[in-house]
Design a protein around this motif. Structure first.
Motif, PDB file in Angstrom:
ATOM      1  N   MET A 187       6.427  11.759   0.923  1.00 57.16           N
ATOM      2  CA  MET A 187       7.322  10.608   0.969  1.00 57.16           C
ATOM      3  C   MET A 187       7.710  10.237   2.397  1.00 57.16           C
ATOM      4  SD  MET A 187       7.562   9.375  -1.948  1.00 57.16           S
ATOM      5  CE  MET A 187       6.935   9.844  -3.547  1.00 57.16           C
ATOM      6  N   ARG A 188       7.922  11.244   3.210  1.00 55.90           N
ATOM      7  CA  ARG A 188       8.300  10.957   4.597  1.00 55.90           C
ATOM      8  C   ARG A 188       7.110  10.470   5.418  1.00 55.90           C
ATOM      9  NH1 ARG A 188      12.315  16.112   6.058  1.00 55.90           N
ATOM     10  NH2 ARG A 188      14.015  15.505   4.643  1.00 55.90           N
ATOM     11  N   GLY A 189       5.926  10.917   5.051  1.00 57.47           N
ATOM     12  CA  GLY A 189       4.751  10.538   5.824  1.00 57.47           C
ATOM     13  C   GLY A 189       4.083   9.262   5.380  1.00 57.47           C
ATOM     14  N   SER A 190       4.595   8.654   4.316  1.00 59.55           N
ATOM     15  CA  SER A 190       3.992   7.424   3.798  1.00 59.55           C
ATOM     16  C   SER A 190       4.919   6.244   4.066  1.00 59.55           C
ATOM     17  CB  SER A 190       3.738   7.543   2.295  1.00 59.55           C
ATOM     18  OG  SER A 190       4.964   7.590   1.589  1.00 59.55           O
ATOM     19  N   LEU A 227       0.803  -1.218   0.000  1.00 59.28           N
ATOM     20  CA  LEU A 227       0.000   0.000   0.000  1.00 59.28           C
ATOM     21  C   LEU A 227       0.838   1.271   0.000  1.00 59.28           C
ATOM     22  CD1 LEU A 227      -2.964  -0.932   2.352  1.00 59.28           C
ATOM     23  CD2 LEU A 227      -2.719  -1.232  -0.119  1.00 59.28           C
ATOM     24  N   GLY A 228       2.106   1.184   0.394  1.00 55.79           N
ATOM     25  CA  GLY A 228       2.962   2.363   0.369  1.00 55.79           C
ATOM     26  C   GLY A 228       3.137   2.936  -1.021  1.00 55.79           C
ATOM     27  N   PHE A 229       3.072   2.070  -2.043  1.00 48.31           N
ATOM     28  CA  PHE A 229       3.148   2.553  -3.418  1.00 48.31           C
ATOM     29  C   PHE A 229       1.953   3.444  -3.763  1.00 48.31           C
ATOM     30  CE2 PHE A 229       5.495  -1.606  -4.419  1.00 48.31           C
ATOM     31  CZ  PHE A 229       6.738  -0.993  -4.367  1.00 48.31           C
ATOM     32  N   TYR A 230       0.827   3.197  -3.137  1.00 50.70           N
ATOM     33  CA  TYR A 230      -0.433   3.831  -3.516  1.00 50.70           C
ATOM     34  C   TYR A 230      -0.833   4.987  -2.600  1.00 50.70           C
ATOM     35  CZ  TYR A 230      -0.614  -0.409  -6.273  1.00 50.70           C
ATOM     36  OH  TYR A 230      -0.301  -1.410  -7.163  1.00 50.70           O
ATOM     37  N   GLU A 231      -0.424   4.915  -1.358  1.00 51.28           N
ATOM     38  CA  GLU A 231      -0.790   5.960  -0.396  1.00 51.28           C
ATOM     39  C   GLU A 231      -0.121   7.292  -0.698  1.00 51.28           C
ATOM     40  OE1 GLU A 231      -1.561   3.030   3.465  1.00 51.28           O
ATOM     41  OE2 GLU A 231       0.376   4.034   3.194  1.00 51.28           O
ATOM     42  N   THR A 232       0.927   7.285  -1.521  1.00 50.25           N
ATOM     43  CA  THR A 232       1.595   8.537  -1.873  1.00 50.25           C
ATOM     44  C   THR A 232       0.723   9.424  -2.758  1.00 50.25           C
ATOM     45  OG1 THR A 232       2.663   7.447  -3.759  1.00 50.25           O
ATOM     46  CG2 THR A 232       3.900   7.539  -1.691  1.00 50.25           C
ATOM     47  N   LYS A 233      -0.272   8.831  -3.428  1.00 49.69           N
ATOM     48  CA  LYS A 233      -1.194   9.637  -4.252  1.00 49.69           C
ATOM     49  C   LYS A 233      -2.283  10.197  -3.330  1.00 49.69           C
ATOM     50  CE  LYS A 233       0.913   6.999  -7.454  1.00 49.69           C
ATOM     51  NZ  LYS A 233       1.907   5.959  -7.158  1.00 49.69           N
ATOM     52  N   ILE A 234      -1.876  11.093  -2.447  1.00 52.12           N
ATOM     53  CA  ILE A 234      -2.731  11.464  -1.308  1.00 52.12           C
ATOM     54  C   ILE A 234      -4.042  12.114  -1.734  1.00 52.12           C
ATOM     55  CG2 ILE A 234      -0.823  11.624   0.339  1.00 52.12           C
ATOM     56  CD1 ILE A 234      -0.937  14.676  -0.049  1.00 52.12           C
ATOM     57  N   ALA A 235      -4.012  12.978  -2.748  1.00 52.06           N
ATOM     58  CA  ALA A 235      -5.242  13.643  -3.168  1.00 52.06           C
ATOM     59  C   ALA A 235      -6.215  12.650  -3.785  1.00 52.06           C
ATOM     60  CB  ALA A 235      -4.922  14.765  -4.154  1.00 52.06           C
ATOM     61  N   TYR A 236      -5.713  11.754  -4.587  1.00 53.01           N
ATOM     62  CA  TYR A 236      -6.557  10.740  -5.222  1.00 53.01           C
ATOM     63  C   TYR A 236      -7.172   9.827  -4.176  1.00 53.01           C
ATOM     64  CZ  TYR A 236      -7.902   6.993  -8.473  1.00 53.01           C
ATOM     65  OH  TYR A 236      -8.608   6.052  -9.181  1.00 53.01           O
ATOM     66  N   PRO A 258       2.787  12.431  -7.027  1.00 54.14           N
ATOM     67  CA  PRO A 258       3.984  13.174  -6.627  1.00 54.14           C
ATOM     68  C   PRO A 258       5.082  13.227  -7.684  1.00 54.14           C
ATOM     69  CG  PRO A 258       3.246  11.781  -4.831  1.00 54.14           C
ATOM     70  CD  PRO A 258       2.424  11.406  -6.025  1.00 54.14           C
ATOM     71  N   ASP A 259       5.145  12.250  -8.598  1.00 55.42           N
ATOM     72  CA  ASP A 259       6.214  12.263  -9.596  1.00 55.42           C
ATOM     73  C   ASP A 259       6.094  13.423 -10.579  1.00 55.42           C
ATOM     74  OD1 ASP A 259       3.887  10.887 -10.491  1.00 55.42           O
ATOM     75  OD2 ASP A 259       5.005   9.999 -12.132  1.00 55.42           O
TER      76      ASP A 259
END
Length: 404
Positions: free
Chosen positions: A258-261, A110-119, A220-221
């Motif tokens: 990145m730091r919060g995920s 899930l770390g791969f996906y949680e970075t898309k915070i707005a989505y 984020p990318d």
């Protein structure tokens, strides 16, 4: 022969009719296409495995256990896909079998996906009123409509509605319709990139900055585009203050995300994406290898050339750009900045993280294509006017000759 002549006459009549009403017909064609894509995205979405992970990330409130989140996500997907599709998602390969059977292994992904915070946040918010997978479908359909509306208004403002077939063919080749059906954040993020560039070309720098930060919040990318765009704006001295402010905000947002995920890091994701789908990321930490990186680049290039269209479209756009430059075509400084940012970002992102799929490049290809088309059409019109017998420049030239 008679049939052939009739067919040719009909085609000629259709072409003349299109030219006579190009603006209206182009707008109608665009509206029909984007409405059809949005409807299909809602009614017949693709059964993408990533939907499971995004739904799980949205339902992960920090209180539920890994098993609870796992169960909620898979049940939500099972309710909305066919039995055959669900079987493919859960039993198609060893990796998927493990993700369906093991909540702990699934949680490490899930770390791969949680970075898309707005989505993820929008899915979670909509899930209060509708089923979570329906929320994903709604975002996809709405993104298709909003993206299409932006393209329509951009085309209208630049006199490109008569070229609607070319624009739509380009978007189709770039994978627009498939993105809309896939239940992923790429089209949602691409919408903000498109809004940012269109606003920039119109001189609305504050809106440009806001849209750029929003794009980074969704994916984020896209911070790479913000960085290259800021450099281009600074180089051309057009909207540089707002672009640099957007870069500062986007960079800060990127670091916080990145730091919060639980994102495992650049090389782990590179390895996972291109070399091996490991069943769990727990304890997984491969050493960086330059040879492996080189192999990844080669594989990505080959797959992009054989399986996708974006690389060929990029070459086509580059050829068009070179042709315009060779002919010394007039370009606004902001158009030059957009083209530098678009081409530069694709090259920079591919070098940093080679990805072969068209969906990662749609936003940049679209802004490059729309900008180049506007420049080409404007310069063609100028040349045509200059060649007209009654053009003021021709008249002055004749008067000078007579005077001599």
């Amino acid at each position: 022969m008679a049939l052939s002549a009739w067919i040719e006459a009909t085609i000629a009549w259709l072409y003349r009719t299109w030219n006579a009403h190009a603006g209206l017909l182009g707008a109608l064609l665009m509206v029909g296409y984007f409405a059809a894509v949005a409807a299909v995205a809602w009614a017949y979405p693709l059964a993408n495995w990533d939907i499971v992970a995004y739904v799980a990330a949205a339902l992960n409130d920090g209180v539920r256990s890994a098993a609870e989140v796992h169960g909620l996500a898979w049940r939500a997907v099972e309710e909305r896909v066919s039995a055959g599709d669900f079987l493919v998602l859960t039993a198609d390969r060893p990796y998927r079998i493990r993700q369906y059977a093991d909540p702990q292994a699934f949680a490490t992904m899930l770390g791969f996906y949680e970075t898309k915070i707005a989505y993820v946040a929008v899915i979670g918010w909509l899930s209060h009123w509708m089923q979570a997978v329906d929320a994903v479908r709604l975002i996809s359909a709405a993104s298709a409509v909003a993206f299409g509306t932006t393209v329509l208004f951009w085309a209208r403002s630049r006199g490109l509605l008569g070229h609607a077939p070319l624009i739509l063919a380009f978007l189709a080749a770039a994978g627009f319709s498939e993105m809309a059906r896939s239940g992923i954040p790429d089209l949602f993020a691409a919408l903000f990139i498109l809004l940012a560039v269109w606003s920039y070309l119109r001189g609305q720098d504050v809106l440009t900055a806001a849209a750029l930060v929003a794009a980074v919040a969704v994916r984020p990318d896209h911070v790479a585009f913000v960085g290259v765009f800021a450099c281009a704006a600074l180089l051309k001295r057009q909207g540089a203050v707002a672009a640099l402010a957007a870069l500062a905000a986007s960079a800060a947002a990127y670091l916080l995300i990145m730091r919060g995920s639980e994102h495992p890091g650049w090389w782990v994701q590179m390895w996972f994406t291109h070399i091996e789908y490991v069943p769990t990321l727990e304890g997984f930490s491969p050493e960086f290898s330059l040879a492996a990186y080189g192999l990844i680049v080669v594989r990505a290039l080959v797959r992009a050339l054989v399986e996708e269209n974006w690389l060929l479209l990029l070459l086509l756009l580059a050829a068009g750009y070179g042709r315009l430059l060779a002919r010394d075509a007039f370009m606004e400084e902001r158009e030059r900045a957009v083209l530098l940012a678009g081409f530069g970002t694709i090259l920079a992102k591919f070098a940093a993280f080679p990805l072969f799929e068209s969906r990662f490049h749609l936003a940049y290809l679209t802004v490059i294509g729309m900008t180049l088309l506007a420049v080409a059409v404007r310069n063609a019109a100028t040349v045509h006017q200059a060649a007209a017998p009654d053009h003021p420049a021709i008249a002055r030239k004749r008067q000078n000759k007579l005077a001599v």
